[in-house]
Design a protein around this motif. Sequence first.
Motif, mmCIF file in Angstrom:
data_model
loop_
_atom_site.group_PDB
_atom_site.id
_atom_site.type_symbol
_atom_site.label_atom_id
_atom_site.label_comp_id
_atom_site.label_asym_id
_atom_site.label_seq_id
_atom_site.Cartn_x
_atom_site.Cartn_y
_atom_site.Cartn_z
ATOM 1 N N HIS A 11 24.188 42.738 49.111
ATOM 2 C CA HIS A 11 25.617 42.957 48.883
ATOM 3 C C HIS A 11 25.829 43.927 47.716
ATOM 4 O O HIS A 11 26.643 44.850 47.811
ATOM 5 C CB HIS A 11 26.306 41.614 48.611
ATOM 6 N N ASN A 12 25.104 43.725 46.631
ATOM 7 C CA ASN A 12 25.271 44.590 45.458
ATOM 8 C C ASN A 12 24.785 46.012 45.721
ATOM 9 O O ASN A 12 25.430 46.977 45.303
ATOM 10 C CB ASN A 12 24.527 44.010 44.257
ATOM 11 N N GLY A 15 27.303 47.806 47.872
ATOM 12 C CA GLY A 15 28.424 48.256 47.050
ATOM 13 C C GLY A 15 28.068 49.457 46.195
ATOM 14 O O GLY A 15 28.879 50.380 46.029
ATOM 15 N N SER A 19 30.027 52.843 47.060
ATOM 16 C CA SER A 19 30.888 53.383 46.008
ATOM 17 C C SER A 19 30.369 54.730 45.511
ATOM 18 O O SER A 19 31.159 55.623 45.203
ATOM 19 C CB SER A 19 31.007 52.389 44.856
ATOM 20 N N PRO A 58 32.166 48.493 40.367
ATOM 21 C CA PRO A 58 32.679 47.137 40.153
ATOM 22 C C PRO A 58 33.928 46.848 40.985
ATOM 23 O O PRO A 58 34.140 45.716 41.425
ATOM 24 C CB PRO A 58 32.985 47.075 38.658
ATOM 25 N N ALA A 59 34.740 47.882 41.230
ATOM 26 C CA ALA A 59 35.936 47.675 42.053
ATOM 27 C C ALA A 59 35.556 47.234 43.463
ATOM 28 O O ALA A 59 36.167 46.322 44.027
ATOM 29 C CB ALA A 59 36.774 48.952 42.100
ATOM 30 N N LEU A 61 32.827 45.665 44.364
ATOM 31 C CA LEU A 61 32.300 44.295 44.307
ATOM 32 C C LEU A 61 33.420 43.263 44.172
ATOM 33 O O LEU A 61 33.336 42.174 44.733
ATOM 34 C CB LEU A 61 31.309 44.152 43.157
ATOM 35 N N VAL A 62 34.478 43.605 43.445
ATOM 36 C CA VAL A 62 35.592 42.674 43.239
ATOM 37 C C VAL A 62 36.516 42.645 44.455
ATOM 38 O O VAL A 62 36.975 41.586 44.873
ATOM 39 C CB VAL A 62 36.382 43.050 41.967
ATOM 40 N N VAL A 63 36.782 43.803 45.031
ATOM 41 C CA VAL A 63 37.751 43.904 46.124
ATOM 42 C C VAL A 63 37.171 43.453 47.463
ATOM 43 O O VAL A 63 37.899 42.909 48.300
ATOM 44 C CB VAL A 63 38.289 45.352 46.221
ATOM 45 N N PRO A 65 35.413 40.874 48.631
ATOM 46 C CA PRO A 65 35.699 39.525 49.139
ATOM 47 C C PRO A 65 37.141 39.348 49.613
ATOM 48 O O PRO A 65 37.390 38.662 50.607
ATOM 49 C CB PRO A 65 35.411 38.617 47.932
ATOM 50 N N PHE A 66 38.085 39.983 48.935
ATOM 51 C CA PHE A 66 39.490 39.898 49.354
ATOM 52 C C PHE A 66 39.688 40.602 50.693
ATOM 53 O O PHE A 66 40.399 40.103 51.568
ATOM 54 C CB PHE A 66 40.409 40.515 48.301
#
Length: 78
Positions: A11-12, A15, A19, A58-59, A61-63, A65-66
Amino acid sequence: MQPFIPRRFEHNVFGLLLSGLMSFLVSGLSTVIARGVDASLPSVWLAAWLPSWALAFPAVLVVAPFVRRILRHIVRES
């Protein structure tokens, strides 16, 4: 080439690569639109891309899941 990244980091790394490529393309297009194409384009593009990537990774990785949660509500099973 043999796989070398453990599955738990998929996953990382996804991303990171997504990105990186997207920020590279978008910053390149924005730089060309703003400044045009000249001899300084590669250095200006790189100067725009690296901070963009630092924000985009980082965006993502944060976005992500939403976005997955939203997709579970709007995508129909086949």
